[in-house]
Design a protein around this motif. Structure first.
Motif, PDB file in Angstrom:
ATOM      1  N   ASP A  87      -1.073  14.422   1.066  1.00 55.00           N
ATOM      2  CA  ASP A  87      -0.615  15.645   0.384  1.00 55.00           C
ATOM      3  C   ASP A  87      -0.558  16.852   1.317  1.00 55.00           C
ATOM      4  O   ASP A  87      -0.073  17.921   0.922  1.00 55.00           O
ATOM      5  CB  ASP A  87      -1.584  16.023  -0.758  1.00 55.00           C
ATOM      6  N   HIS A 385      -1.910  -3.044  -1.534  1.00 54.89           N
ATOM      7  CA  HIS A 385      -1.870  -1.782  -0.781  1.00 54.89           C
ATOM      8  C   HIS A 385      -1.327  -2.048   0.620  1.00 54.89           C
ATOM      9  O   HIS A 385      -1.377  -3.177   1.111  1.00 54.89           O
ATOM     10  CB  HIS A 385      -3.280  -1.190  -0.616  1.00 54.89           C
ATOM     11  N   THR A 386      -0.874  -0.971   1.258  1.00 55.27           N
ATOM     12  CA  THR A 386      -0.564  -1.025   2.688  1.00 55.27           C
ATOM     13  C   THR A 386      -1.593  -0.172   3.428  1.00 55.27           C
ATOM     14  O   THR A 386      -1.992   0.894   2.941  1.00 55.27           O
ATOM     15  CB  THR A 386       0.847  -0.474   2.965  1.00 55.27           C
ATOM     16  N   ARG A 402       2.282  -2.036   8.043  1.00 56.99           N
ATOM     17  CA  ARG A 402       3.605  -2.502   7.604  1.00 56.99           C
ATOM     18  C   ARG A 402       3.452  -3.935   7.122  1.00 56.99           C
ATOM     19  O   ARG A 402       2.745  -4.736   7.739  1.00 56.99           O
ATOM     20  CB  ARG A 402       4.605  -2.430   8.759  1.00 56.99           C
ATOM     21  N   SER A 423       1.441   0.506  -5.113  1.00 53.11           N
ATOM     22  CA  SER A 423       2.433   1.325  -4.407  1.00 53.11           C
ATOM     23  C   SER A 423       2.515   0.942  -2.940  1.00 53.11           C
ATOM     24  O   SER A 423       2.637   1.802  -2.067  1.00 53.11           O
ATOM     25  CB  SER A 423       2.062   2.807  -4.545  1.00 53.11           C
ATOM     26  N   TRP A 424       2.438  -0.354  -2.637  1.00 56.98           N
ATOM     27  CA  TRP A 424       2.389  -0.762  -1.242  1.00 56.98           C
ATOM     28  C   TRP A 424       3.637  -0.375  -0.468  1.00 56.98           C
ATOM     29  O   TRP A 424       3.556  -0.063   0.731  1.00 56.98           O
ATOM     30  CB  TRP A 424       2.107  -2.257  -1.131  1.00 56.98           C
ATOM     31  N   GLU A 425       4.799  -0.318  -1.118  1.00 56.69           N
ATOM     32  CA  GLU A 425       6.020   0.073  -0.390  1.00 56.69           C
ATOM     33  C   GLU A 425       5.995   1.572  -0.073  1.00 56.69           C
ATOM     34  O   GLU A 425       6.308   1.991   1.035  1.00 56.69           O
ATOM     35  CB  GLU A 425       7.254  -0.293  -1.221  1.00 56.69           C
ATOM     36  N   ARG A 426       5.605   2.376  -1.071  1.00 55.97           N
ATOM     37  CA  ARG A 426       5.509   3.810  -0.828  1.00 55.97           C
ATOM     38  C   ARG A 426       4.433   4.099   0.229  1.00 55.97           C
ATOM     39  O   ARG A 426       4.584   4.984   1.078  1.00 55.97           O
ATOM     40  CB  ARG A 426       5.174   4.525  -2.143  1.00 55.97           C
ATOM     41  N   GLN A 427       3.350   3.309   0.191  1.00 52.14           N
ATOM     42  CA  GLN A 427       2.284   3.533   1.170  1.00 52.14           C
ATOM     43  C   GLN A 427       2.744   3.221   2.597  1.00 52.14           C
ATOM     44  O   GLN A 427       2.222   3.791   3.550  1.00 52.14           O
ATOM     45  CB  GLN A 427       1.060   2.691   0.799  1.00 52.14           C
ATOM     46  N   GLU A 428       3.701   2.327   2.740  1.00 46.17           N
ATOM     47  CA  GLU A 428       4.254   2.098   4.089  1.00 46.17           C
ATOM     48  C   GLU A 428       4.859   3.389   4.634  1.00 46.17           C
ATOM     49  O   GLU A 428       4.681   3.731   5.808  1.00 46.17           O
ATOM     50  CB  GLU A 428       5.333   1.016   4.051  1.00 46.17           C
ATOM     51  N   ARG A 429       5.569   4.122   3.766  1.00 44.68           N
ATOM     52  CA  ARG A 429       6.187   5.381   4.211  1.00 44.68           C
ATOM     53  C   ARG A 429       5.111   6.430   4.486  1.00 44.68           C
ATOM     54  O   ARG A 429       5.185   7.187   5.451  1.00 44.68           O
ATOM     55  CB  ARG A 429       7.180   5.876   3.149  1.00 44.68           C
ATOM     56  N   ILE A 430       4.082   6.461   3.617  1.00 48.09           N
ATOM     57  CA  ILE A 430       2.993   7.426   3.829  1.00 48.09           C
ATOM     58  C   ILE A 430       2.277   7.125   5.146  1.00 48.09           C
ATOM     59  O   ILE A 430       1.957   8.020   5.932  1.00 48.09           O
ATOM     60  CB  ILE A 430       2.002   7.385   2.647  1.00 48.09           C
TER      61      ILE A 430
END
Ligand code: SF4
Length: 457
Positions: A87, A385-386, A402, A423-430
């Motif tokens: 954040d 999770h990622t 990744r 949210s493992w895909e969003r966590q890749e971006r984070i």
């Protein structure tokens, strides 16, 4: 233990507390409230010597408007922000908006929480005046007193600031006090959070900041304090009791072995206190169970007391090599046994698995997929999770997590069938965002910080 001033929490502009000289303007965000409520509770235990008013501001514009109103009344203002690493960029933008809209008056901008504690230099460079490092309750009460009275807050224990040359200057470390010293939520405002029953962690998982922020030992809230929290919940008409703890079945223990007698005393106290129409949730959100603690005996105990039928179990990987390198302190068979024990006692396990941890090979990731499929066949669902290289953890400088392609395809299929969520895909971006802005030693902005130094009066 519970006492405090008049509730002005929902009023956006100053003026409700007669004679107040200080406005606390808290940037309030849903889902990020537990730490802020603990700070408000700390002010009830260690109140400042001057009258103050609290405002929960739900946007940057509301922070700016409240600060402008405060300055217009001739008061001092202290804005309070707490946020996690992902954040941080959004909160920095908000702070810039607030600063642009409020350029006069005695205003101090304070940040705390996990990200500010682990990246104080970067947070201060981003525009906050002061940071609370580590445990916040007493440091926050001290800063409120200092800002409210106009005395100096620089150098207070548990705080940090930048000197004129941009170097980080820290006060003495915050004292780690018994958990009973401060309640988990304030008594006089209708603000409630789960009861924090344990702080710190004896485990040292390399992806987790808890033991490094709060120390590598457990501090537990005493039964009398828990009972008082439950009494306040019931008095407010609430009927659900939940807990904050790094590892639920470690309650009352000083080491890695659970103390089931202490857990039973805790649960029995809460069940009795909340009454026959109440519910006690344990081992479910926002806390979890370590797999080696999930024994048939422990699950039978939970089944006698708790209302939840889902328990959260931290597995993290299906590869023993990754579990060992991450310092988890358990192996893959322990996870399978935990899921069997939970299902046998009538619970549905929700099992956390992290993909993309440092050193994880494609074969390790597929071992996690094999474990996931096996656990689903036993009756679990999987929270995927990622890996995030979080500041303040031993793995902060590791590559962003990744999910390898084959594991990604398997996760997509299992997600479609409803057995996997998260949210493992969003966590890749984070994760990629965190890795892109970090610096080798500290700060999340490009550039190297100067070496920190201790405050000298
Ligand atoms: S992941 Fe859980 S068990 Fe591991 S260090 Fe963090 S809080 Fe403790």
């Amino acid at each position: 233990m519970f006492s405090g001033p008049v509730d002005a929490a929902r009023r956006p502009y100053p003026g409700r507390v007669p004679g107040a000289v200080l406005d606390l303007v808290i940037r309030y965000r849903k889902g990020r409230t537990y730490g802020l409520y603990a700070l408000l509770a700390a002010l009830e235990v260690e109140p400042p010597s001057v009258p103050y008013e609290v405002h929960l501001a739900r946007s940057a514009a509301e922070v700016a408007g409240t600060v402008a109103g405060s300055v217009g009344c001739g008061r001092r203002a202290l804005t309070v922000w707490s946020f996690l690493s992902p954040d941080a960029p959004a909160m920095e933008r908000e702070l810039r908006e607030v600063r642009a809209a409020t350029s006069t008056g005695e205003v101090t901008h304070l940040a705390g929480g996990v990200h500010a504690s682990t990246e104080p230099w970067g947070v201060l460079r981003a525009g906050w005046d002061a940071v609370v490092v580590g445990e916040g309750e007493r440091a926050f009460a001290s800063i409120v007193e200092a800002v409210g009275t106009g005395s100096g807050w620089r150098g207070l224990p548990g705080t940090a600031y930048l000197d004129g040359e941009g170097a980080l200057v820290k006060g003495p470390p915050a004292e780690r006090l018994p958990l009973d010293r401060f309640p988990s939520f304030p008594s006089t405002r209708n603000l409630t959070s789960p009861i924090e029953i344990t702080r710190g962690c004896v485990y040292a998982c390399r992806f987790c900041g808890t033991p490094f922020l709060f120390s590598a030992r457990f501090r537990h809230r005493g039964i009398a304090s828990v009972r008082e929290h439950v009494r306040v919940l019931r008095h407010r008409g609430l009927r659900d009791v939940r807990f904050i703890t790094p590892t639920s079945l470690s309650y009352g223990s000083s080491g890695s072995e659970p103390d089931l007698a202490a857990v039973e005393e805790l649960l029995a106290t809460c069940v009795e206190g909340i009454g026959p129409d109440g519910r006690v949730f344990f081992g479910s959100f926002p806390s979890e169970l370590r797999p080696e603690h999930v024994t048939p005996e422990a699950m039978r105990l939970l089944a006698r007391y708790v209302a939840n039928r889902e328990v959260i179990i931290g597995a993290q990987s299906g590869s023993d090599a990754v579990l060992a390198s991450s310092g988890r302190g358990h192996d893959v068979p322990a996870v399978r046994e935990a899921v069997r024990a939970a299902v046998a006692a009538g619970f549905r396990p929700s099992v956390d698995v992290i993909f993309g941890m440092p050193g994880e090979s494609p074969d390790d990731a597929m071992a996690s997929i094999a474990l996931v499929e096996h656990l689903i066949s036993l009756g679990a669902r999987i929270h995927a999770h990622t890996f995030l290289p979080l500041p303040g953890t031993p793995w902060r400088n590791e590559p962003a997590g990744r999910v390898p392609d084959a594991a990604r395809r398997a996760l997509a299929t299992l997600t479609a069938s409803g057995d996997v969520y998260g949210s493992w895909e969003r966590q890749e971006r984070i994760a990629a965002g965190l890795a892109a802005v970090r610096t080798p030693t500290s700060g999340h902005r490009p550039g190297r910080p100067r070496a920190p130094r201790r405050h000298r009066p």
